[in-house]
Design an enzyme around this catalytic site. Structure first.
Site, short mmCIF file in Angstrom:
data_model
loop_
_atom_site.label_atom_id
_atom_site.label_comp_id
_atom_site.label_asym_id
_atom_site.label_seq_id
_atom_site.Cartn_x
_atom_site.Cartn_y
_atom_site.Cartn_z
N HIS A 55 86.86 37.09 53.91
CA HIS A 55 87.79 36.41 52.98
C HIS A 55 87.25 35.06 52.55
O HIS A 55 87.26 34.10 53.32
CB HIS A 55 89.16 36.24 53.66
N HIS A 57 86.84 32.49 48.74
CA HIS A 57 87.03 32.31 47.29
C HIS A 57 85.74 31.70 46.75
O HIS A 57 85.58 30.47 46.76
CB HIS A 57 88.22 31.40 47.02
N GLN A 150 95.97 34.33 41.14
CA GLN A 150 96.35 33.09 41.82
C GLN A 150 97.69 32.54 41.36
O GLN A 150 98.46 31.99 42.15
CB GLN A 150 95.26 32.02 41.62
N HIS A 208 97.04 38.29 49.40
CA HIS A 208 97.43 37.03 50.04
C HIS A 208 98.92 37.18 50.33
O HIS A 208 99.73 37.22 49.40
CB HIS A 208 97.20 35.85 49.10
N GLU A 211 101.61 33.41 52.84
CA GLU A 211 100.84 32.23 53.24
C GLU A 211 101.72 30.99 53.01
O GLU A 211 101.55 30.22 52.07
CB GLU A 211 99.54 32.10 52.43
N ASP A 307 87.63 31.51 54.08
CA ASP A 307 88.53 31.25 52.95
C ASP A 307 87.90 30.28 51.94
O ASP A 307 87.86 30.55 50.76
CB ASP A 307 89.88 30.70 53.44
#
Ligand code: 17E
Ligand code: FE2
Length: 410
Positions: A55, A57, A150, A208, A211, A307
């Site tokens: 995971h 980005h 997102q 996701h 979170e 992440d």
């Protein structure tokens, strides 16, 4: 045989000689009688399948401070900063940062990466860039790309179409962010839609999910139920799930039964969630990392991710998976011997399972010769000292070599 690695030690403690030929592992025995054109003696050092970064980005990596620093330290300020920064993305900008980050990872033993790509902007630059990168680097590192909305699947008109366009362009997985949708109903609807798309386009799922510290954020049960009903459990991943750490135990216990039935994968990102979560708490202050130990005890597949590497959510980040495992050992209190070993699995074999890498991953005769050597004698030693990865072999070729630091007392 082109190369023999002698006197290595597997993560389970067994001594091993490994023969490599034509990009594959051709022999794996305690003492190989054969000889090879080249040999490396490892002196009992740990040999492992490569680290799996399940995971990250890559589209936002290495943008910290652009256009400003995250002052509150929250997820939400991070999303705002990224919304400003992403207006000026170009293909070259994303590709350069992504490849620099992949090199940082590979030199520390990561050869399999799942990256999210934001698909909330009409030009889909982040996604197109990462799909190009996936192809550019494929001879030395394997990248999967998740189409990640997102700003929410229902955040703006047109986002659903962008998601579908991303899948048509070749994203490997459908992403989502139900806890960030405007309403609970939208969040539930988004999860259903994600499963429909995954079935229609035959893709993996990585959401996701929850979170947030809100104990009422309960999209994980929707994901698990959809996984049960669709039969997509092993192809589905719930990332972050930090709210699970805030649920009351009665509900968490009931949920655990459903999760076990669903057989979905979990990814925890302890480095960043220990810093992002708990920001609205005074004291006692929550850790905000999902119930890693309990999921593992339940036999569910949990992997760990970085992440972020220097982005609006986390200004640190080293690309070193041993940092991630070490943080999990601490935050999740997985300090028992078997628990520390499990945290090593979470950055290797469990990650491979999350990415659905199948038979191509692992140390066995006939598999592609992807492996790493560490300056450590066990997974425990590697995590404790964040040991140097001294050799990275990708498809049978030595990709990177690093010397451990040398300490000299006068
Ligand atoms: N976006 C998000 O929603 N959550 C995160 N942890 C990051 C980006 C890094
Ligand atoms: Fe993330």
């Amino acid at each position: 045989m082109e190369l023999i690695l002698r006197d290595g030690r597997l993560p389970n403690g067994e001594s091993i000689d490994i023969g490599l030929d034509h990009g594959s592992i051709c022999a794996l025995e305690p003492h190989l009688a054969a000889s090879a054109a080249a040999e490396i003696t490892l002196g009992g050092k740990l040999v492992s399948p490569p680290f799996v970064e399940s995971h990250i980005h890559l589209d936002s990596a290495l943008t910290v401070g652009q256009p400003r620093w995250n002052q509150s330290g929250t997820l939400f300020e991070g999303i705002e900063i990224w919304r400003d920064r992403k207006q000026s993305l170009t293909l070259d900008d994303v590709k350069a940062r992504a490849i620099a980050t992949l090199k940082l990872q590979a030199q520390q033993g990561v050869l399999f990466v799942r990256s999210h790509a934001d698909v909330s902007e009409a030009n889909l630059i982040a996604l197109k860039a990462l799909l190009e990168v996936r192809d550019i680097v494929k001879d030395w590192i394997t990248v999967q790309v998740v189409a990640f909305p997102q700003d929410g699947l229902y955040g703006s008109p047109g986002n659903l179409e962008l998601m579908e366009e991303a899948l048509k362009l070749g994203a490997d997985a459908v992403g989502g962010i139900p806890h960030y949708e405007m309403t609970r109903e939208d969040g539930v609807e988004s999860v259903h839609h994600i499963f429909e798309l995954a079935q229609r386009y035959d893709r993996l799922i990585d959401i996701h999910c929850d979170e947030i510290d809100d104990d009422q954020s309960r999209f994980l049960e929707v994901v698990a139920a959809c996984a049960v009903r669709s039969g997509l459990g092993s192809r589905t991943t719930a990332s972050h799930t930090t709210a699970f750490a805030s649920y009351n135990n009665a509900y968490a216990f009931k949920l655990m039964g459903l999760l076990a039935r669903s057989q979905i994968n979990f990814i925890a990102n302890p480095l960043i969630n220990i810093t992002l979560q708990g920001r609205t708490d005074t004291y006692p202050k929550r850790r905000g990392v999902t119930r890693v130990k309990e999921l593992w005890q339940q036999g569910l597949n949990v992997s760990l991710g970085h992440d972020c590497v220097q982005d609006p959510w986390y200004s640190l980040g080293s690309g070193n998976m041993l940092d991630v495992a070490s943080m999990a050992v601490h935050v999740c209190q997985m300090t028992g011997q078997a628990e520390i070993a499990a945290c090593f699995d979470m950055i290797t074999t469990n990650g491979a399972k999350t990415l659905a890498l199948g038979e191509s991953y692992g140390l066995a005769v006939g598999k592609p010769a992807n492996l790493i050597v560490l300056d450590a004698d066990s997974p425990y030693d590697a995590i404790r000292r964040r040991a140097t990865v001294t050799h990275v072999f990708s498809h049978g070729k030595l990709l990177v070599q690093t010397k451990p630091p040398e300490v000299k007392w006068e």
